[in-house]
Scaffold this motif. Structure first.
Motif, PDB file in Angstrom:
ATOM      1  N   ARG A  56      -2.921 -10.958  10.318  1.00  0.00           N
ATOM      2  CA  ARG A  56      -2.123 -11.010  11.553  1.00  0.00           C
ATOM      3  C   ARG A  56      -1.869  -9.612  12.113  1.00  0.00           C
ATOM      4  NH1 ARG A  56      -0.184 -15.870   9.088  1.00  0.00           N
ATOM      5  NH2 ARG A  56       1.004 -14.708   7.537  1.00  0.00           N
ATOM      6  N   SER A  57      -1.604  -8.654  11.208  1.00  0.00           N
ATOM      7  CA  SER A  57      -1.365  -7.287  11.677  1.00  0.00           C
ATOM      8  C   SER A  57      -2.620  -6.691  12.297  1.00  0.00           C
ATOM      9  CB  SER A  57      -0.899  -6.408  10.503  1.00  0.00           C
ATOM     10  OG  SER A  57       0.311  -6.881   9.963  1.00  0.00           O
ATOM     11  N   LEU A  58      -3.767  -6.916  11.663  1.00  0.00           N
ATOM     12  CA  LEU A  58      -5.008  -6.355  12.185  1.00  0.00           C
ATOM     13  C   LEU A  58      -5.417  -7.039  13.487  1.00  0.00           C
ATOM     14  CD1 LEU A  58      -7.061  -5.913   8.882  1.00  0.00           C
ATOM     15  CD2 LEU A  58      -5.760  -4.195  10.157  1.00  0.00           C
ATOM     16  N   THR A  59      -5.125  -8.336  13.609  1.00  0.00           N
ATOM     17  CA  THR A  59      -5.423  -9.041  14.858  1.00  0.00           C
ATOM     18  C   THR A  59      -4.634  -8.437  16.011  1.00  0.00           C
ATOM     19  OG1 THR A  59      -5.880 -11.083  13.653  1.00  0.00           O
ATOM     20  CG2 THR A  59      -5.393 -11.279  16.000  1.00  0.00           C
ATOM     21  N   GLN A  60      -3.363  -8.126  15.748  1.00  0.00           N
ATOM     22  CA  GLN A  60      -2.540  -7.504  16.780  1.00  0.00           C
ATOM     23  C   GLN A  60      -3.087  -6.137  17.155  1.00  0.00           C
ATOM     24  OE1 GLN A  60       0.217  -8.873  18.414  1.00  0.00           O
ATOM     25  NE2 GLN A  60      -0.162  -7.084  19.718  1.00  0.00           N
ATOM     26  N   HIS A  61      -3.574  -5.411  16.157  1.00  0.00           N
ATOM     27  CA  HIS A  61      -4.140  -4.084  16.426  1.00  0.00           C
ATOM     28  C   HIS A  61      -5.369  -4.186  17.321  1.00  0.00           C
ATOM     29  CE1 HIS A  61      -7.190  -0.977  15.299  1.00  0.00           C
ATOM     30  NE2 HIS A  61      -6.164  -0.175  15.527  1.00  0.00           N
ATOM     31  N   ALA A 190     -17.451   2.439  14.035  1.00  0.00           N
ATOM     32  CA  ALA A 190     -16.955   3.315  12.962  1.00  0.00           C
ATOM     33  C   ALA A 190     -15.436   3.460  13.014  1.00  0.00           C
ATOM     34  CB  ALA A 190     -17.617   4.690  13.068  1.00  0.00           C
ATOM     35  N   TYR A 191     -14.843   3.363  14.231  1.00  0.00           N
ATOM     36  CA  TYR A 191     -13.382   3.468  14.336  1.00  0.00           C
ATOM     37  C   TYR A 191     -12.712   2.343  13.549  1.00  0.00           C
ATOM     38  CZ  TYR A 191      -8.787   2.551  16.251  1.00  0.00           C
ATOM     39  OH  TYR A 191      -7.449   2.279  16.376  1.00  0.00           O
ATOM     40  N   PHE A 192     -13.193   1.096  13.758  1.00  0.00           N
ATOM     41  CA  PHE A 192     -12.601  -0.028  13.026  1.00  0.00           C
ATOM     42  C   PHE A 192     -12.900   0.078  11.527  1.00  0.00           C
ATOM     43  CE2 PHE A 192     -12.839  -2.061  17.285  1.00  0.00           C
ATOM     44  CZ  PHE A 192     -11.503  -2.384  17.405  1.00  0.00           C
ATOM     45  N   ALA A 193     -14.133   0.499  11.193  1.00  0.00           N
ATOM     46  CA  ALA A 193     -14.490   0.604   9.773  1.00  0.00           C
ATOM     47  C   ALA A 193     -13.568   1.586   9.056  1.00  0.00           C
ATOM     48  CB  ALA A 193     -15.947   1.029   9.631  1.00  0.00           C
ATOM     49  N   GLN A 194     -13.346   2.755   9.668  1.00  0.00           N
ATOM     50  CA  GLN A 194     -12.468   3.746   9.041  1.00  0.00           C
ATOM     51  C   GLN A 194     -11.031   3.248   8.981  1.00  0.00           C
ATOM     52  OE1 GLN A 194     -13.039   7.284  11.364  1.00  0.00           O
ATOM     53  NE2 GLN A 194     -15.156   7.586  10.660  1.00  0.00           N
ATOM     54  N   PHE A 195     -10.599   2.556  10.027  1.00  0.00           N
ATOM     55  CA  PHE A 195      -9.231   2.041  10.039  1.00  0.00           C
ATOM     56  C   PHE A 195      -9.028   0.978   8.958  1.00  0.00           C
ATOM     57  CE2 PHE A 195      -5.968  -0.894  11.655  1.00  0.00           C
ATOM     58  CZ  PHE A 195      -4.910  -0.002  11.789  1.00  0.00           C
ATOM     59  N   TYR A 196     -10.022   0.090   8.789  1.00  0.00           N
ATOM     60  CA  TYR A 196      -9.898  -0.993   7.800  1.00  0.00           C
ATOM     61  C   TYR A 196      -9.969  -0.472   6.368  1.00  0.00           C
ATOM     62  CZ  TYR A 196     -10.614  -4.144  11.766  1.00  0.00           C
ATOM     63  OH  TYR A 196     -10.486  -4.811  12.953  1.00  0.00           O
ATOM     64  N   ARG A 197     -10.684   0.653   6.163  1.00  0.00           N
ATOM     65  CA  ARG A 197     -10.781   1.179   4.797  1.00  0.00           C
ATOM     66  C   ARG A 197      -9.462   1.761   4.297  1.00  0.00           C
ATOM     67  NH1 ARG A 197     -16.276   2.434   6.189  1.00  0.00           N
ATOM     68  NH2 ARG A 197     -15.766   4.506   7.005  1.00  0.00           N
ATOM     69  N   GLN A 198      -8.480   1.880   5.163  1.00  0.00           N
ATOM     70  CA  GLN A 198      -7.160   2.352   4.721  1.00  0.00           C
ATOM     71  C   GLN A 198      -6.413   1.287   3.912  1.00  0.00           C
ATOM     72  OE1 GLN A 198      -4.808   4.019   7.958  1.00  0.00           O
ATOM     73  NE2 GLN A 198      -6.679   4.448   9.103  1.00  0.00           N
ATOM     74  N   PHE A 199      -6.846   0.041   3.991  1.00  0.00           N
ATOM     75  CA  PHE A 199      -6.122  -1.053   3.349  1.00  0.00           C
ATOM     76  C   PHE A 199      -6.824  -1.441   2.051  1.00  0.00           C
ATOM     77  CE2 PHE A 199      -5.474  -1.303   7.911  1.00  0.00           C
ATOM     78  CZ  PHE A 199      -4.085  -1.339   8.008  1.00  0.00           C
ATOM     79  N   ASP A 200      -6.027  -1.637   1.008  1.00  0.00           N
ATOM     80  CA  ASP A 200      -6.563  -1.981  -0.308  1.00  0.00           C
ATOM     81  C   ASP A 200      -6.726  -3.492  -0.424  1.00  0.00           C
ATOM     82  OD1 ASP A 200      -7.344  -2.092  -2.906  1.00  0.00           O
ATOM     83  OD2 ASP A 200      -5.386  -1.587  -3.770  1.00  0.00           O
ATOM     84  N   VAL A 201      -7.981  -3.927  -0.403  1.00  0.00           N
ATOM     85  CA  VAL A 201      -8.275  -5.354  -0.582  1.00  0.00           C
ATOM     86  C   VAL A 201      -9.140  -5.567  -1.825  1.00  0.00           C
ATOM     87  CG1 VAL A 201      -7.995  -6.060   1.809  1.00  0.00           C
ATOM     88  CG2 VAL A 201     -10.188  -5.112   1.055  1.00  0.00           C
ATOM     89  N   GLY A 202      -9.043  -4.645  -2.776  1.00  0.00           N
ATOM     90  CA  GLY A 202      -9.799  -4.789  -4.011  1.00  0.00           C
ATOM     91  C   GLY A 202     -11.193  -4.181  -3.889  1.00  0.00           C
ATOM     92  N   LEU A 217     -18.611  -8.033  14.285  1.00  0.00           N
ATOM     93  CA  LEU A 217     -18.466  -6.919  15.213  1.00  0.00           C
ATOM     94  C   LEU A 217     -18.198  -5.613  14.471  1.00  0.00           C
ATOM     95  CD1 LEU A 217     -16.265  -8.673  17.921  1.00  0.00           C
ATOM     96  CD2 LEU A 217     -18.761  -8.489  17.829  1.00  0.00           C
ATOM     97  N   ALA A 218     -17.426  -5.675  13.406  1.00  0.00           N
ATOM     98  CA  ALA A 218     -17.118  -4.488  12.578  1.00  0.00           C
ATOM     99  C   ALA A 218     -16.504  -4.973  11.281  1.00  0.00           C
ATOM    100  CB  ALA A 218     -16.167  -3.532  13.306  1.00  0.00           C
ATOM    101  N   ASP A 219     -16.650  -4.167  10.235  1.00  0.00           N
ATOM    102  CA  ASP A 219     -15.972  -4.471   8.973  1.00  0.00           C
ATOM    103  C   ASP A 219     -15.640  -3.157   8.259  1.00  0.00           C
ATOM    104  OD1 ASP A 219     -18.314  -3.566   7.825  1.00  0.00           O
ATOM    105  OD2 ASP A 219     -19.075  -5.580   7.366  1.00  0.00           O
ATOM    106  N   ASN A 220     -15.119  -3.267   7.050  1.00  0.00           N
ATOM    107  CA  ASN A 220     -14.637  -2.079   6.337  1.00  0.00           C
ATOM    108  C   ASN A 220     -15.718  -1.363   5.554  1.00  0.00           C
ATOM    109  OD1 ASN A 220     -14.872  -4.209   4.554  1.00  0.00           O
ATOM    110  ND2 ASN A 220     -13.238  -3.490   3.216  1.00  0.00           N
ATOM    111  N   SER A 221     -16.980  -1.752   5.748  1.00  0.00           N
ATOM    112  CA  SER A 221     -18.082  -1.056   5.092  1.00  0.00           C
ATOM    113  C   SER A 221     -18.708  -0.073   6.080  1.00  0.00           C
ATOM    114  CB  SER A 221     -19.128  -2.053   4.599  1.00  0.00           C
ATOM    115  OG  SER A 221     -19.682  -2.767   5.694  1.00  0.00           O
TER     116      SER A 221
END
Length: 636
Positions: A56-61, A190-202, A217-221
């Motif tokens: 939900r937080s990332l959707t808002q972002h 790359a903006y979303f990828a770098q932003f998503y890598r800040q969160f620990d999902v294992g 469209l983008a992911d944390n890889s």
């Protein structure tokens, strides 16, 4: 009948105890299994909740990012449609876009194209005539569709910068309603990828930004052209707007749990997933520890239960054997050569074995009721009292000590005692048992061995080992107290010739006589006379200056003259000695050490021999070990 019933009950008691033990262990294991399963379920629920909150937080972002881009595009569309056909309209638009470049933030760039795909204006610093975007999917879509809503396209590689971007586009029309072109805004993948890598999902978790048809469209890889624009899962329901998923990706051994959240204003969704293995890693580790501890406890309970069952079976036998053991103890105590004493809590003697008559000279009846420590040497009594106090406080259950005891004839002997606490069945301390033996002979032998370790067997003087120990001690004392320390090294002249002429027994007698003379001349108790080796002796003189050292050396030389020990191969005709002396002050000569004092005295001794023997040479005060071999001496 009552006896028979009692017997039957006693035979069944171990069976009932075993059944109760099995029931308790089964209940513990069942409850533990249910608890662990509940803990696992709770861990999974908590993971789903965390994933949902993050989605939900990332959707808002993302909505905020797209809203910013859409707002910019709406402004460009309005400017194009309002100024369509007016002179200088495109130039003004280019100026506006250039001025907005610094404030774009997370938006990569804004572009305007005409109906042919040619670039009209952009925030990028490029030559507009070099590019055409009519081949892009989003351009083709807007050209054939009159729909003017926002279009989120598949990721593409930017023609101006080469990076992968997410495209957001809107159609603009001429005043007559014809297709005028496209307005485009881009956001770096790359903006979303770098932003998503800040969160620990294992370690194997993922955060993905998807279009509603499941396109990535983008992911944390790291951005991967082969994966961008492709599907991540086959179907994610649009209704409800959010929910949990459980699926397994191709090639993965572990199920994934995920949570998706559809955007309310734009056609995209966020999918956050974690593998069950990652989610349950900590739970599995803790569960293994808990289960291991539980199994150990269950094993302990079983062991205790088995032990208790055996105790039930042996209870009667133990009760019957108890009286026999007490009688055997008394027989052993009375037949033992050691003294066995029962000491009550008030530290008075309650029982003492007959061997006390042989060891101490007292009849057992004469010691009953007396204080157990009354016959102990007053100097050793505090040690024993402390032992008893420690046992009373529960600090130890057993203690051993060696001390002196007074016999009936007033003489003293050394004894060794082992004192052990005795307790009632409930663990309450009820007294002590002491086993005491006479170790006087062992003590005497020990004393003799200690004396032999530091005493020369022939002369009775201190040996080389004792001399080395005392030298270190006196050096340290002189250093601390800033006093002087003197040393005499004494060597009997031509002693080998004496041995060869008169024989070794006479040589031993000569050494013994010389040792007696040295001991008589060293009058102070702090002085140490030692046999340094062979016919060489040393006298250590604490707190002695050069004058006192020289005076003692001269007295020794004169005393040897007075003894007149016949020695035909020595020029005077009797035994003489060469003496080397050295004095130092360790507190003021810090670069020197104990070895330097011996070195200086030894050099002085050799100077005395080289000077004709039967004399004393005093070395200069020791400052440091000199590099030269020649000693600095002053004739005596």
């Amino acid at each position: 009948m009552d006896v028979i019933a009692t017997t039957v009950d006693r035979t069944r008691l171990p069976v009932w105890a075993a059944a109760g033990l099995a029931l308790v262990c089964g209940a513990i294991l069942a409850f533990s299994g249910w608890t662990e399963w509940a803990s696992r379920s709770s861990e999974m629920r908590n993971a789903e909740i965390d994933l949902g909150n993050l989605a939900r937080s990332l959707t808002q972002h993302v909505e905020d990012t797209f809203e910013l881009a859409d707002s910019l595009m709406r402004g460009v569309v309005t400017a194009l449609e309002t100024d369509d056909g007016k002179p200088g309209a495109i130039a003004r638009l280019q100026t506006i876009l250039k001025s907005r470049k610094a404030s774009l933030g997370r938006i990569r760039g804004v572009f305007a194209y005409d109906e042919n795909g040619d670039w009209l204006a952009t925030t990028e610093d490029v030559t507009l005539t070099n590019y055409n975007n009519s081949d892009r999917d989003y351009f083709a879509h807007h050209r054939i569709s009159a729909d003017r809503s926002l279009l989120i396209g598949r990721p593409v590689q930017s023609k101006s910068g080469g990076q992968w971007v997410i495209t957001l586009s809107r159609r603009w029309n001429h005043a007559d309603g014809r297709f005028g072109g496209v307005v485009l805004a881009t956001v770096d993948v790359a903006y979303f990828a770098q932003f998503y890598r800040q969160f620990d999902v294992g370690q194997h978790g993922s955060i993905s930004l998807l279009s509603r048809d499941g396109v990535v469209l983008a992911d944390n890889s790291e951005p991967d052209p082969k994966k961008l624009g492709g599907p991540i899962v086959e179907a994610i329901p649009y209704h409800p707007a959010s929910g949990a998923l459980s699926f397994r990706r191709f090639g993965e051994k572990s199920e994934r749990i995920g949570f998706y959240q559809h955007a309310q204003r734009y056609p995209f969704l966020i999918l956050v997933t974690r593998t069950e293995a990652d989610v349950l890693t900590a739970w599995k580790r803790d569960a293994i520890v808990r289960i291991s501890v539980l199994m150990c406890l269950v094993a302990l309970v079983i062991a205790i239960g088995i032990f208790l069952v055996k105790q039930l079976l042996q209870r009667q036998q133990l009760a019957a054997a108890l009286a026999a053991k007490e009688e055997n103890f008394r027989l052993l105590a009375e037949g033992s050569s050691d003294i066995v004493t029962r000491i009550e809590l008030d530290e008075c003697i309650g029982y003492v074995s007959p061997s006390t008559m042989r060891v101490l000279g007292w009849h057992p009846s004469q010691l009953l009721g007396k204080r157990a420590l009354s016959g102990v040497n007053p100097q050793d009594r505090p040690q024993l009292q402390e032992m008893l106090d420690q046992i009373k406080k529960g600090m130890v259950d057993e203690a051993r000590a060696t001390y002196r005891m007074r016999r009936r004839d007033k003489s003293e002997i050394w004894v060794e005692a082992t004192i052990r606490a005795t307790r009632q069945p409930d663990g309450t301390l009820d007294g002590f048992v002491a086993v005491t033996r006479d170790v006087t002979q062992q003590k005497t032998l020990q004393g003799r061995l200690e004396t032999l370790a530091i005493e020369d067997g022939l002369t009775g003087l201190a040996n080389r080992r004792r001399f080395d120990e005392r030298l270190l001690e006196e050096w340290g004392r002189a250093y601390r107290e800033k006093t002087s320390l003197a040393l005499l090294m004494i060597d009997i002249d031509h002693f080998k010739a004496f041995n060869d002429t008169y024989g070794h027994p006479a040589g031993d007698e000569c050494l013994h006589t010389v040792a007696g003379i040295l001991a008589d001349e060293a009058l102070r108790s702090s002085d140490l006379v030692a046999r340094y080796g062979g016919e060489e002796f040393a006298i250590l003189l604490p707190n002695t200056d050069a004058t006192g050292c020289a005076r003692l050396g001269e007295r020794i030389r004169r005393a040897l003259h007075g003894a007149r020990i016949v020695h035909d191969h020595n020029p005077p005709g009797f035994v003489t000695a060469s003496i080397g002396a050295a004095v130092c002050r360790p507190g003021f000569e810090r670069s020197a050490g104990p070895a330097s004092l011996i070195e200086a005295a030894d050099r002085a001794l050799y100077a005395a021999k080289d000077g004709g023997r039967d004399r004393m040479v005093m070395a200069g005060e020791v400052i440091d070990l000199p590099s030269s071999k020649a000693p600095a001496t002053v004739p005596a």
